[in-house]
Design a protein around this motif. Structure first.
Motif, PDB file in Angstrom:
ATOM      1  N   ALA A   1       0.858  -1.189   0.000  1.00 11.45           N
ATOM      2  CA  ALA A   1       0.000   0.000   0.000  1.00 11.45           C
ATOM      3  C   ALA A   1       0.891   1.234   0.000  1.00 11.45           C
TER       4      ALA A   1
ATOM      5  N   LEU B   1       1.597  -0.889  -6.729  1.00 12.96           N
ATOM      6  CA  LEU B   1       1.207  -1.649  -5.542  1.00 12.96           C
ATOM      7  C   LEU B   1       1.004  -3.122  -5.887  1.00 12.96           C
TER       8      LEU B   1
ATOM      9  N   ASP C   1      -1.133  -6.342  -4.839  1.00 11.87           N
ATOM     10  CA  ASP C   1      -2.335  -6.687  -4.082  1.00 11.87           C
ATOM     11  C   ASP C   1      -2.265  -8.117  -3.552  1.00 11.87           C
TER      12      ASP C   1
ATOM     13  N   ASP D   1      -4.558  -5.488   7.850  1.00  8.74           N
ATOM     14  CA  ASP D   1      -4.125  -6.156   6.620  1.00  8.74           C
ATOM     15  C   ASP D   1      -3.425  -7.486   6.888  1.00  8.74           C
TER      16      ASP D   1
END
Length: 214
Positions: A130, A141, A143, A173
Motif C-alpha cells: 500500500a 502496488l 495486491d 491487513d
C-alpha cells in the motif's frame, strides 16, 4: 538457513522519535529484529547511532539489520544489511561480507525475487502493498492476489526464500496477507505514528505470530 524474524520493525527519520528511541521502544515491546533505516547522515553520525542501537539490541537479544551502508560492515555490531537497490549484485555483496552476515534485499517483481534467491540473499522484502507514509515511491502496488500468485510460483520452482510483505501495511491487513503464504511482515509507519507505540507493535506481533498459516 539463518534466523529470519517473521515480524520485522523498521526505524525511520521521523520528527517525534529518534532512531535510538524507536529501537528502545520496539525492544521494550518485544522486538527481535530491528532494521535501522537512516539515509540522511554521514558515516560518523551513523556509527554513533548504530553503536547505541546495537547496545540496546544486545541488551534485549534483538537482531540489528542496517539498511544499505554495507561499507560499515565490521565497524559496529551489525548482524546484517538490507539492500534497497533492486539491481545490486548480491553475489559480489556476499563475497564482500562473508557467509555469517545476513543479507536481505528489496523486490517488486517475482523476477527480482528469483534473482535474489539465486544470488544468495537470505530474505526479501516484497512490496509495496500500500502507499507508505514513511517511504513514498513510484512502484506499483502489489495486491493480495499478486502476493498469493507469487508465493505459489516460488513454491512451484522450489525456491525457499523467506518473503516479507512491506509497504504501508496496517494491522487489519495482516491476516489476509499471511493467508497468501507470505513468510512475514515488515512495518514502520503504522507503529511509529500510532498513539501507543508499544501497544501497536504488540498488536502486529501477535497477529503475525498467531496466524494459522504459521
Amino acid at each position: 538457513m539463518k534466523y529470519i524474524e517473521k515480524f520485522q520493525y523498521i526505524t525511520h527519520d521521523i520528527p517525534h522519535l529518534s532512531h535510538i528511541e524507536q529501537a528502545q521502544l520496539a525492544c521494550e515491546a518485544g522486538a527481535k529484529w530491528i532494521q535501522y533505516r537512516c539515509l540522511s547522515k554521514a558515516d560518523e553520525a551513523l556509527l554513533q547511532e548504530i553503536n547505541a542501537i546495537a547496545e540496546i539490541c544486545d541488551d534485549w537479544g534483538s537482531t540489528l539489520i542496517v539498511t544499505n551502508h554495507i561499507h560499515l560492515n565490521g565497524k559496529a555490531d551489525i548482524q546484517g544489511f538490507h539492500i534497497e537497490d533492486m539491481d545490486a549484485d548480491f553475489v559480489a555483496l556476499r563475497k564482500l561480507v562473508g557467509n555469517d552476515i545476513t543479507l536481505g534485499g528489496s523486490a517488486d517483481t517475482i523476477e527480482n525475487l528469483i534473482r535474489l534467491a539465486s544470488e544468495g540473499a537470505d530474505y526479501a522484502g516484497y512490496g509495496p502493498f500500500a502507499v507508505s507514509e514513511t517511504k513514498p515511491n513510484g512502484y506499483a502496488l502489489i495486491d493480495l492476489e499478486a502476493y498469493h500468485h507469487t508465493i505459489k510460483e516460488l513454491q512451484a520452482k522450489a525456491i525457499q526464500l523467506p518473503v516479507l510483505a512491506v509497504g504501508g501495511i496496517k494491522n487489519y491487513d495482516v491476516e489476509a496477507l499471511m493467508q497468501t503464504g507470505i513468510y512475514g511482515i515488515a512495518v514502520s509507519g503504522a507503529i511509529n505514528f500510532a498513539d501507543d507505540f508499544i501497544e501497536a507493535y504488540q498488536d502486529f506481533y501477535l497477529l503475525v505470530k498467531e496466524s494459522p498459516v504459521n
